[in-house]
Design a protein around this motif. Structure first.
Motif, PDB file in Angstrom:
ATOM      1  N   SER A  69     -34.133 -39.858  28.239  1.00  0.00           N
ATOM      2  CA  SER A  69     -35.386 -39.118  28.423  1.00  0.00           C
ATOM      3  C   SER A  69     -35.882 -39.228  29.857  1.00  0.00           C
ATOM      4  CB  SER A  69     -36.448 -39.629  27.455  1.00  0.00           C
ATOM      5  OG  SER A  69     -36.042 -39.463  26.119  1.00  0.00           O
ATOM      6  N   LEU A  70     -35.764 -40.407  30.444  1.00  0.00           N
ATOM      7  CA  LEU A  70     -36.157 -40.576  31.848  1.00  0.00           C
ATOM      8  C   LEU A  70     -35.283 -39.726  32.761  1.00  0.00           C
ATOM      9  CD1 LEU A  70     -36.791 -44.436  31.918  1.00  0.00           C
ATOM     10  CD2 LEU A  70     -38.518 -42.622  32.019  1.00  0.00           C
ATOM     11  N   GLY A 125     -36.616 -36.736  35.135  1.00  0.00           N
ATOM     12  CA  GLY A 125     -36.265 -36.727  36.548  1.00  0.00           C
ATOM     13  C   GLY A 125     -35.558 -35.446  36.947  1.00  0.00           C
ATOM     14  N   ALA A 126     -34.614 -35.008  36.115  1.00  0.00           N
ATOM     15  CA  ALA A 126     -33.884 -33.779  36.428  1.00  0.00           C
ATOM     16  C   ALA A 126     -34.810 -32.572  36.439  1.00  0.00           C
ATOM     17  CB  ALA A 126     -32.759 -33.575  35.413  1.00  0.00           C
ATOM     18  N   TYR A 127     -35.790 -32.570  35.572  1.00  0.00           N
ATOM     19  CA  TYR A 127     -36.732 -31.441  35.511  1.00  0.00           C
ATOM     20  C   TYR A 127     -37.669 -31.422  36.709  1.00  0.00           C
ATOM     21  CZ  TYR A 127     -39.799 -27.987  33.307  1.00  0.00           C
ATOM     22  OH  TYR A 127     -40.528 -26.843  33.026  1.00  0.00           O
ATOM     23  N   SER A 129     -33.279 -27.648  32.351  1.00  0.00           N
ATOM     24  CA  SER A 129     -33.460 -28.013  30.939  1.00  0.00           C
ATOM     25  C   SER A 129     -32.390 -27.315  30.114  1.00  0.00           C
ATOM     26  CB  SER A 129     -34.851 -27.605  30.441  1.00  0.00           C
ATOM     27  OG  SER A 129     -34.995 -26.193  30.461  1.00  0.00           O
ATOM     28  N   VAL A 130     -32.332 -27.668  28.848  1.00  0.00           N
ATOM     29  CA  VAL A 130     -31.430 -27.030  27.881  1.00  0.00           C
ATOM     30  C   VAL A 130     -32.278 -26.115  27.005  1.00  0.00           C
ATOM     31  CG1 VAL A 130     -29.864 -27.422  25.942  1.00  0.00           C
ATOM     32  CG2 VAL A 130     -29.823 -28.973  27.904  1.00  0.00           C
ATOM     33  N   PRO A 131     -31.880 -24.878  26.791  1.00  0.00           N
ATOM     34  CA  PRO A 131     -32.669 -23.983  25.935  1.00  0.00           C
ATOM     35  C   PRO A 131     -32.963 -24.620  24.576  1.00  0.00           C
ATOM     36  CG  PRO A 131     -30.916 -22.765  27.015  1.00  0.00           C
ATOM     37  CD  PRO A 131     -30.672 -24.221  27.319  1.00  0.00           C
ATOM     38  N   GLY A 136     -34.051 -30.539  26.095  1.00  0.00           N
ATOM     39  CA  GLY A 136     -34.672 -29.395  25.447  1.00  0.00           C
ATOM     40  C   GLY A 136     -36.153 -29.572  25.220  1.00  0.00           C
ATOM     41  N   VAL A 137     -36.592 -30.825  25.108  1.00  0.00           N
ATOM     42  CA  VAL A 137     -37.999 -31.124  24.834  1.00  0.00           C
ATOM     43  C   VAL A 137     -38.838 -31.124  26.105  1.00  0.00           C
ATOM     44  CG1 VAL A 137     -39.547 -32.968  24.037  1.00  0.00           C
ATOM     45  CG2 VAL A 137     -37.513 -32.391  22.712  1.00  0.00           C
ATOM     46  N   VAL A 138     -38.267 -31.493  27.235  1.00  0.00           N
ATOM     47  CA  VAL A 138     -39.053 -31.696  28.449  1.00  0.00           C
ATOM     48  C   VAL A 138     -39.835 -30.454  28.888  1.00  0.00           C
ATOM     49  CG1 VAL A 138     -37.120 -31.226  30.011  1.00  0.00           C
ATOM     50  CG2 VAL A 138     -38.981 -32.695  30.769  1.00  0.00           C
TER      51      VAL A 138
END
Length: 319
Positions: free
Chosen positions: A14-15, A19-21, A30-32, A230-232
């Motif tokens: 999740s971290l 960070g990627a976002y 993100s992932v759809p 997908g959640v971020v």
């Protein structure tokens, strides 16, 4: 404590997703959500099927030992009521020896079982099984004396003991010691013990199909890894509302992804750890306790007063 590694893994992933976002250059990665949703539905179906089949295996194992318990009581009753004291004692003690050999056989480790997993090894510190502290030769010699040696030399002590029971039952009939009806009932019981042992051996020696077990585990890990990505975006949009949510919004990805991932990973962990109901896990069939209860009951029926203590649950875990 048993499933904490899944929580740690989900927090780390999740971290990475947050960070990627947020990082410049790949901001917004993100992932759809539709991909995560479809994958999550598939994983739910596969994990549910696996756990359903595992529960069936566990229930069959418990049913087999319920049948053994009932048959043991009838065996003792017929032996005591229709045989002299010497023969009755020999028949009952040989039956107790068969139970001992059976539980040691069912407790032996197999390559596909899950007791070698770190989480299960750690949890074993909360309890122990009787077979860890004893050995088959010592316990058989205590029950059979010198007669234990040919049994221990046999390739399968359980089969050898049932064969000896059949031999003695046939000898009693030929000597006219038991009526034909009693002989018939004793022979049926021996055959039933063979049947129940075969059921237990089938469960012990044939794992839950590995193609289903491994595929299910892979699907769960893939889904849980993609879930935070997908959640971020959902929580990032929530952060645009301002106020407190503006500060913590995107970081809510971490606890909620960890919670959802823990649910799926724990479901898979429960299924994998329940697939082999005789290996000695905390939720397995408590064959040591069942066999000890049978021993106490049968030796009491012989009039003995020096009985072994019952195996009580340790930390609410029956073994």
């Amino acid at each position: 404590m048993w499933s904490r590694r899944s929580v740690i893994y989900m927090v780390l992933v999740s971290l990475v997703a947050v960070g990627a976002y947020s990082l410049p250059g790949i901001a917004g990665f993100s992932v759809p959500w539709s991909v995560v949703l479809v994958l999550g539905t598939t994983v739910s179906l596969v994990a549910g099927f696996k756990n359903s089949q595992v529960l069936t295996r566990n229930s069959e194992a418990l049913q087999a030992f319920s049948q053994i318990t009932a048959g043991s009581r009838v065996w003792a009753s017929l032996s005591i009521d229709f045989l002299d004291e010497t023969n009755a004692r020999a028949m009952i003690y040989r039956h107790l020896a068969w139970l001992t050999a059976l539980r040691f056989s069912l407790r032996r480790p197999m390559p596909w079982e899950s007791m070698a997993r770190r989480a299960n090894k750690e949890f074993r510190r909360r309890y122990h099984i009787q077979e860890d502290d004893g050995s088959l030769p010592i316990e058989l010699r205590a029950l059979l004396g010198a007669d234990a040696e040919p049994v221990l030399a046999a390739a399968q002590p359980t089969v050898a003991l049932l064969a000896e029971q059949t031999t003695q039952v046939n000898a009693l009939l030929k000597a006219g010691t038991v009526p034909t009806q009693v002989y018939s009932e004793l022979f049926k019981l021996v055959r039933d013990f063979h049947d129940q042992q075969a059921r237990c051996d089938r469960i012990k020696n044939n794992p839950y199909p590995r193609q289903y077990a491994i595929a299910s585990a892979i699907f769960v890990w893939v889904f849980c890894t993609l879930l935070p990505f997908g959640v971020v975006p959902v929580f990032a949009e929530m952060g645009k509302l301002g106020g407190v949510l503006g500060v913590v919004g995107i970081w809510l990805t971490v606890p909620f992804s960890a919670l959802l991932g823990w649910v799926y990973m724990s479901l898979d962990l429960v299924g994998e750890s329940s697939a082999n109901p005789f290996e000695g896990n905390a939720n397995d069939v408590p064959i040591s306790q069942i066999c000890r209860d049978i021993e106490i009951e049968l030796r009491s029926a012989l009039g003995e007063t020096s009985l072994p203590p019952p195996l009580l649950p340790v930390n609410n875990i029956a073994t």
